[in-house]
Design a protein around this motif. Structure first.
Motif, PDB file in Angstrom:
ATOM      1  N   VAL A 194       0.854  -1.191   0.000  1.00  0.00           N
ATOM      2  CA  VAL A 194       0.000   0.000   0.000  1.00  0.00           C
ATOM      3  C   VAL A 194       0.891   1.243   0.000  1.00  0.00           C
ATOM      4  O   VAL A 194       2.033   1.202   0.445  1.00  0.00           O
ATOM      5  N   PRO A 195       0.396   2.373  -0.505  1.00  0.00           N
ATOM      6  CA  PRO A 195       1.217   3.586  -0.575  1.00  0.00           C
ATOM      7  C   PRO A 195       1.650   4.089   0.797  1.00  0.00           C
ATOM      8  O   PRO A 195       1.039   3.777   1.822  1.00  0.00           O
ATOM      9  N   TYR A 196       2.689   4.906   0.790  1.00  0.00           N
ATOM     10  CA  TYR A 196       3.249   5.462   2.033  1.00  0.00           C
ATOM     11  C   TYR A 196       2.238   6.295   2.794  1.00  0.00           C
ATOM     12  O   TYR A 196       2.327   6.441   4.014  1.00  0.00           O
ATOM     13  N   ASP A 197       1.253   6.860   2.079  1.00  0.00           N
ATOM     14  CA  ASP A 197       0.239   7.704   2.716  1.00  0.00           C
ATOM     15  C   ASP A 197      -1.106   6.994   2.809  1.00  0.00           C
ATOM     16  O   ASP A 197      -2.166   7.634   2.803  1.00  0.00           O
ATOM     17  N   GLU A 224       4.184  11.049   8.373  1.00  0.00           N
ATOM     18  CA  GLU A 224       3.142  11.167   9.390  1.00  0.00           C
ATOM     19  C   GLU A 224       1.988  10.194   9.163  1.00  0.00           C
ATOM     20  O   GLU A 224       1.400   9.689  10.128  1.00  0.00           O
ATOM     21  N   ARG A 225       1.638   9.928   7.908  1.00  0.00           N
ATOM     22  CA  ARG A 225       0.533   8.997   7.626  1.00  0.00           C
ATOM     23  C   ARG A 225       0.881   7.585   8.089  1.00  0.00           C
ATOM     24  O   ARG A 225       0.035   6.884   8.656  1.00  0.00           O
ATOM     25  N   ALA A 226       2.123   7.171   7.833  1.00  0.00           N
ATOM     26  CA  ALA A 226       2.544   5.837   8.272  1.00  0.00           C
ATOM     27  C   ALA A 226       2.528   5.748   9.789  1.00  0.00           C
ATOM     28  O   ALA A 226       2.110   4.736  10.365  1.00  0.00           O
ATOM     29  N   ALA A 227       2.975   6.816  10.460  1.00  0.00           N
ATOM     30  CA  ALA A 227       2.956   6.835  11.924  1.00  0.00           C
ATOM     31  C   ALA A 227       1.531   6.769  12.453  1.00  0.00           C
ATOM     32  O   ALA A 227       1.259   6.130  13.482  1.00  0.00           O
ATOM     33  N   VAL A 248       9.824   5.087  12.261  1.00  0.00           N
ATOM     34  CA  VAL A 248       8.427   5.537  12.212  1.00  0.00           C
ATOM     35  C   VAL A 248       7.629   4.918  13.355  1.00  0.00           C
ATOM     36  O   VAL A 248       6.842   5.602  14.023  1.00  0.00           O
ATOM     37  N   ILE A 249       7.833   3.628  13.585  1.00  0.00           N
ATOM     38  CA  ILE A 249       7.104   2.942  14.652  1.00  0.00           C
ATOM     39  C   ILE A 249       7.488   3.508  16.010  1.00  0.00           C
ATOM     40  O   ILE A 249       6.631   3.748  16.872  1.00  0.00           O
ATOM     41  N   ALA A 250       8.768   3.758  16.227  1.00  0.00           N
ATOM     42  CA  ALA A 250       9.207   4.344  17.500  1.00  0.00           C
ATOM     43  C   ALA A 250       8.594   5.727  17.705  1.00  0.00           C
ATOM     44  O   ALA A 250       8.095   6.043  18.794  1.00  0.00           O
ATOM     45  N   ASN A 251       8.611   6.560  16.675  1.00  0.00           N
ATOM     46  CA  ASN A 251       8.027   7.899  16.793  1.00  0.00           C
ATOM     47  C   ASN A 251       6.544   7.840  17.133  1.00  0.00           C
ATOM     48  O   ASN A 251       6.041   8.649  17.916  1.00  0.00           O
ATOM     49  N   ALA A 252       5.851   6.878  16.533  1.00  0.00           N
ATOM     50  CA  ALA A 252       4.410   6.763  16.758  1.00  0.00           C
ATOM     51  C   ALA A 252       4.072   6.317  18.171  1.00  0.00           C
ATOM     52  O   ALA A 252       2.968   6.570  18.660  1.00  0.00           O
ATOM     53  N   LEU A 253       5.024   5.672  18.840  1.00  0.00           N
ATOM     54  CA  LEU A 253       4.762   5.098  20.157  1.00  0.00           C
ATOM     55  C   LEU A 253       5.569   5.798  21.249  1.00  0.00           C
ATOM     56  O   LEU A 253       6.060   5.175  22.181  1.00  0.00           O
ATOM     57  N   GLY A 254       5.680   7.110  21.120  1.00  0.00           N
ATOM     58  CA  GLY A 254       6.273   7.912  22.182  1.00  0.00           C
ATOM     59  C   GLY A 254       7.773   8.062  22.126  1.00  0.00           C
ATOM     60  O   GLY A 254       8.367   8.641  23.047  1.00  0.00           O
TER      61      GLY A 254
END
Length: 357
Positions: A194-197, A224-227, A248-254
């Motif tokens: 799927v696309p990045y966004d 930001e969309r992936a996060a 990206v995963i780390a940023n999304a989880l604090g």
């Protein structure tokens, strides 16, 4: 005969030989890999960068499309001590400037001492130092490429191995290498790219067993969309990520990420697993790293500088790697990562509906 100039952020203009003509600019980085030039040059993570090879001869085993990681060359230009005719002709056909016959040892040492730097390149019969400086002045810092994902991602969804018996993996394409898809397909997974966004609706439409965030170029804070997808599905679906995907995963989880001085790019980066103590050699290509892991546990570190190489959460069913387990090029010490991703889905596949369902 000098036909090329490389203008550096530190004020120097280096003379070189033009192998593929053109003008370009980007962040000057280096790889220490001595093989795998086809894979490196087609790696989407090099988008908006100028790739310098520290190994002196690039092209000594030709160019074969079956080794490509994507459908085009991604660095904005390529630099080496010497390119063979095969590689020079390939880069020219791709419209990517290439220069050689310069001291790449000096360039690499400069990057290590001063950090990755912006550069401008002018190559060909009409090249001048002023033209290279003009390109340098037009450089945009990597973190300012706010929509770099659009340059490397699929525009719409693609399905690989639709008849697979393994889990369905929604691969968020932030610049995914082809060998990541291949590694999942080899484990009989159905890979829905799927696309990045992509939106939540896009993910729901493919009904995945695992959400997987790929590698890619640039600053993870710009994805930001992936996060947002990670935030939506953490604790609901198993999550996995490679390279940019880990960030990206780390940023999304604090967590927090930061730019490195010159990054990790090569095929001999030592990584230690903190649970077993085992050290493996890995392939890497990244200029950003996780500074704070947030809700995740650091399970692997880089032996050279202690930066996080693996993050996990048993509670949230998350496993990520900063390096490239699929290698291509590089050692295959960590291919089992893909087995671990598949194993996060109970039984390794969707349950078979019983009679009457």
């Amino acid at each position: 005969m000098t036909e090329a100039y490389v203008a550096l952020e530190d004020g120097r203009v280096v003379e070189a030989r033009a192998r593929a003509p053109g003008r370009s600019r980007g962040e000057l980085v280096f790889t220490t890999a001595y093989t795998g030039y086809e894979e490196s040059l087609t790696d989407p993570s090099y988008e908006e960068q100028v790739l310098t090879f520290s190994y002196p001869l690039i092209g000594n085993y030709g160019v074969r499309a079956e080794r490509f990681e994507s459908d085009r060359v991604h660095p904005r230009a390529a630099v080496a001590r010497e390119f063979t005719e095969d590689v020079a002709e390939w880069l020219e056909s791709e419209g990517v400037p290439a220069v050689d016959h310069l001291d790449t040892r000096d360039l690499v040492t400069g990057i290590r001492e001063q950090g990755a730097m912006e550069c401008g390149i002018a190559a060909g019969p009409d090249a001048t130092p002023e033209a290279a400086r003009e390109e340098l002045e037009r450089c945009v810092p990597m973190s300012d490429h706010t929509d770099i994902g659009a340059q490397v991602s699929v525009a719409e969804g693609l399905t690989h191995n639709p008849e697979g018996d393994g889990p369905t993996v929604a691969l968020v394409d932030c610049g995914a290498k082809g060998s990541i898809v291949d590694s999942l397909v080899e484990r009989d997974a159905v890979v829905e790219v799927v696309p990045y966004d992509a939106t939540v609706a896009d993910i729901e439409a493919v009904d995945p067993d695992v959400l997987f965030v790929s590698n890619g170029p640039g600053d993870p804070e710009n994805f930001e969309r992936a996060a947002a997808l990670v935030d939506e599905y953490a604790g609901e679906l198993p999550l996995a990520g490679i390279c940019l995907g880990q960030q990206v995963i780390a940023n999304a989880l604090g967590g927090e990420t930061e730019k490195m001085e010159f990054g990790h790019r090569g095929v001999n980066q030592p990584v230690q697993d903190l649970r077993s103590g085992k050290v493996v050699m890995t392939t890497q290509n990244h200029g950003y790293t996780v500074a704070e892991p947030g809700e995740l546990e650091v399970t692997q570190i880089n032996v050279n500088d202690d930066t996080p190489e693996g993050l996990e959460s048993d509670e949230l069913e998350i496993i990520t790697r900063q390096y490239h387990p699929e290698a291509n090029p590089g050692p295959h010490d960590t291919l089992s990562f893909f087995d671990d991703v598949v194993a996060m889905v109970e039984g390794g596949a969707k349950p078979t509906p019983s009679a009457g369902d």
